[in-house]
Design a protein around this motif. Structure first.
Motif, PDB file in Angstrom:
ATOM      1  N   ALA A   1       0.845  -1.208   0.000  1.00  0.00           N
ATOM      2  CA  ALA A   1       0.000   0.000   0.000  1.00  0.00           C
ATOM      3  C   ALA A   1       0.873   1.247   0.000  1.00  0.00           C
ATOM      4  CB  ALA A   1      -0.920  -0.012   1.208  1.00  0.00           C
ATOM      5  N   ALA A   2       1.935   1.235   0.779  1.00  0.00           N
ATOM      6  CA  ALA A   2       2.834   2.403   0.826  1.00  0.00           C
ATOM      7  C   ALA A   2       3.477   2.631  -0.538  1.00  0.00           C
ATOM      8  CB  ALA A   2       3.909   2.183   1.890  1.00  0.00           C
ATOM      9  N   LEU A   3       3.922   1.541  -1.182  1.00  0.00           N
ATOM     10  CA  LEU A   3       4.517   1.672  -2.513  1.00  0.00           C
ATOM     11  C   LEU A   3       3.478   2.188  -3.510  1.00  0.00           C
ATOM     12  CD1 LEU A   3       6.552  -1.669  -2.596  1.00  0.00           C
ATOM     13  CD2 LEU A   3       7.495   0.632  -2.433  1.00  0.00           C
TER      14      LEU A   3
ATOM     15  N   VAL B   1       0.874   4.012  -2.812  1.00  0.00           N
ATOM     16  CA  VAL B   1       0.593   5.428  -2.506  1.00  0.00           C
ATOM     17  C   VAL B   1       1.675   6.313  -3.123  1.00  0.00           C
ATOM     18  CG1 VAL B   1       0.569   7.126  -0.621  1.00  0.00           C
ATOM     19  CG2 VAL B   1      -0.808   5.058  -0.454  1.00  0.00           C
ATOM     20  N   MET B   2       2.937   5.853  -3.044  1.00  0.00           N
ATOM     21  CA  MET B   2       4.031   6.621  -3.665  1.00  0.00           C
ATOM     22  C   MET B   2       3.791   6.721  -5.170  1.00  0.00           C
ATOM     23  SD  MET B   2       7.557   5.589  -1.849  1.00  0.00           S
ATOM     24  CE  MET B   2       7.201   4.287  -0.717  1.00  0.00           C
TER      25      MET B   2
END
Lengths: 288, 178
Positions: A151-153, A155-156
Motif C-alpha cells: 500500500a505504501a509503494l 501510494v508513492m
C-alpha cells in the motif's frame, strides 16, 4: 503413557511464517527479539514504529539491492575507464537496469519525460524484486506479502502519477482529468455529463493504486500460502508410518516446483508493478 | 471457515498480513525514499552514462562505417566508370587502328595497282612508240631503198623530198587499202 499430541494447525503455521512479528525467527537455532518502542498517539490514531520482522527485511532488501547495484555500477565505471563493455555480473545488472529504464520507463512514459521518472521506476523494480526474493530464502520473509508495504509503494506511485500530472498539465489541465469535457456535447447536457463523470474519474484514479497494492500483495502472499500449505501436508500426515515418507517425498517435489514458480513470480510481479506505474504515469503525462 | 483466518492476529499480538499496520506503512516510506535518493545519486547516473556513452560510440562507429561504405561504393563506381572509359577508349583505339590499317592496306593496294597500271601503260606506250619508230624506220628505209632503186632504174637523180612524199602517200594508201 505420553500426553495426547495436539493436532497440527496448518493455519497457525502459515500465519506464523507470513505474518509480521517483533522477532526474527531462525528456528531451530533460536530467535532474535526486536526492540519495542512506545506507540505514538495522534488523536485516535496509534502509530507503533517499533521495528518488526518485515521492517528488518524491508531494510535488508534496500541495503542488498543498493549494494548489488553499487557493485555493478563500480564494475561498469571500471569497464568504461578501460574502454570496454562490462562483462559478467556488471554486464548482467546493466542489462537489467537498461531494460527497466528503456523498455519499461521510457517506452511507456515517453522520451521527453521518461528519463526523469526512470530512477523511480528502476528503484521500484529492484526494491520489490529484492523483497520478493528475500521471501524465498531460508528464514527469510517477504515484506511484499504485507499489505502495509505494498500500500505504501502504491501510494508513492499514486502521488507521483497525480502530482506529476498536475505539474505537466497545469491546474486546469489536471482538473480536466477529473471533470472531463465530453466531445460533441454543449450547454447544460455537457455540464451534467461532466459532473456525472467526475466520481467515475476519481474512482478510476483511486482504483489504480489499490490494484497495484492488492496485486503485488496477493501474488506474493498466495505463493507463500501455497508453499507453506504444501509443507503443512507433511506434518499432517506425519503419523502414517512408512506412508509419511512417500507423502513427504511427493510434497517436497511439488514444493520444489512451486518454489521455481515463485522465483518467476518474484521477477514478474516486480516487473508488473514497475510497468503499471510507468503506464499510469505515462497516461497522465499524455492526458489531454 | 476462512473468515476467522482473515481476522486472525499474528505473533506477538501483531495483525496478520490482511490487516496492515500504519507503522510498517511509514517504515516503507522511511526505507524506500533514501534508497531511491541514493540510487538516483550514485548508481543510476553511472550506469546510464556508461550506457549512453557506449551507445554514442557505437552509433558513431556505425555512422563512420556507413560513411566509409558509401565512400568505398563511390570509389568503386568511379573506378568502374574509369575502367569502362578506358576499355571504351582502348576499343576505340583498336578500331581506329584497324580502320587505319585497312585504309592503309587499301591505299597500298590502290597505289600498287595504279603504279602497276602506270607501268603497264608506260610499257605499252613505250612498246607502241618503239613499234611506231621501228615502223617509221622501216618505212623510211623502205622509201630510201625504193627511191634508190627507182633512181637506179631511172638513172637520174630524183628530187628526194618530192619522191619521198610521193612514196609515203602511196604506202599510206596501200596500208589503208590493206
Amino acid at each position: 503413557m505420553s500426553a495426547p499430541q495436539e493436532p497440527f494447525d496448518i493455519a497457525e503455521m502459515v500465519f506464523h511464517h507470513t505474518g509480521d512479528a517483533h522477532q526474527l525467527d531462525f528456528a531451530p537455532f533460536g530467535t532474535i527479539q526486536l526492540p519495542q518502542w512506545q506507540p505514538i498517539h495522534l488523536g485516535s490514531l496509534v502509530i507503533d514504529l517499533s521495528p518488526t520482522r518485515h521492517v528488518v527485511f524491508l531494510m535488508l532488501a534496500a541495503v542488498l539491492a543498493y549494494t548489488l547495484l553499487q557493485i555493478a555500477a563500480n564494475g561498469i565505471a571500471k569497464a568504461r575507464r578501460e574502454g570496454r563493455a562490462p562483462g559478467g555480473y556488471a554486464g548482467m545488472m546493466e542489462a537489467f537496469v537498461v531494460f527497466v529504464r528503456n523498455e519499461i520507463a521510457i517506452a511507456n512514459i515517453g522520451k521527453e519525460m521518461g528519463p526523469r521518472y526512470a530512477p523511480l521506476i528502476m528503484a521500484f523494480f529492484f526494491f520489490i524484486l529484492m523483497m520478493n526474493l528475500l521471501g524465498l530464502m531460508p528464514w527469510g520473509a517477504s515484506p511484499t506479502g504485507n499489505l502495509a508495504v505494498t500500500a505504501a509503494l502504491a501510494v508513492m506511485s499514486f502521488l507521483v502519477i497525480e502530482i506529476g500530472g498536475m505539474v505537466k498539465l497545469g491546474f486546469k489541465g489536471y482538473m480536466g482529468t477529473i471533470f472531463p469535457h465530453i466531445e460533441g456535447l454543449h450547454g447544460p447536457g455537457a455540464v451534467v455529463m461532466t459532473m456525472a463523470m467526475a466520481p467515475i474519474e476519481i474512482l478510476s484514479k483511486l482504483v489504480k493504486p489499490i490494484a497495484l497494492a492488492i496485486r503485488l500483495f496477493g501474488n506474493m502472499l498466495a505463493g507463500h500460502f501455497v508453499i507453506l500449505s504444501l509443507f503443512g501436508i507433511v506434518f499432517l500426515f506425519g503419523s502414517l508410518g512408512m506412508w509419511s515418507y512417500g507423502i513427504g517425498a511427493v510434497t517436497a517435489s511439488v514444493v520444489l516446483g512451486v518454489m521455481f514458480l515463485e522465483l518467476i513470480v518474484a521477477f514478474l510481479q516486480a516487473y508488473v508493478f514497475a510497468l503499471l506505474s510507468a503506464v499510469f504515469i505515462g497516461l497522465m503525462q499524455h492526458e489531454h | 471457515m476462512m473468515l476467522p483466518l482473515l481476522y486472525a492476529t499474528g505473533e506477538g499480538g501483531l495483525p496478520a498480513p490482511f490487516s496492515p499496520t500504519i507503522g510498517l506503512f511509514i517504515w516503507t516510506f522511511v526505507v524506500f525514499l533514501p534508497f531511491l535518493w541514493l540510487l538516483s545519486k550514485f548508481v543510476f547516473p553511472v550506469i546510464v552514462k556508461a550506457t549512453a556513452d557506449r551507445e554514442a560510440a557505437i552509433a558513431k562507429q556505425l555512422a563512420d562505417a556507413d560513411k566509409t561504405r558509401a565512400d568505398a561504393a563511390g570509389y568503386l563506381a568511379e573506378q568502374r566508370e574509369l575502367l569502362a572509359a578506358a576499355r571504351g577508349e582502348a576499343q576505340g583505339i583498336v578500331a581506329e587502328a584497324r580502320q587505319a590499317g585497312d585504309r592503309e592496306r587499301i591505299a597500298a593496294i590502290e597505289r600498287t595497282r595504279t603504279e602497276q597500271d602506270e607501268l603497264l601503260a608506260r610499257a605499252k606506250r613505250e612498246i607502241q612508240g618503239e613499234r611506231e619508230r621501228a615502223i617509221s624506220e622501216i618505212r623510211r628505209e623502205a622509201v630510201d631503198l625504193a627511191i634508190a632503186a627507182a633512181g637506179k632504174v631511172v638513172g637520174q637523180r630524183l628530187d628526194p623530198a618530192a619522191d619521198r612524199k610521193l612514196v609515203e602517200e602511196y604506202i599510206t594508201t596501200l596500208r589503208t587499202g590493206a
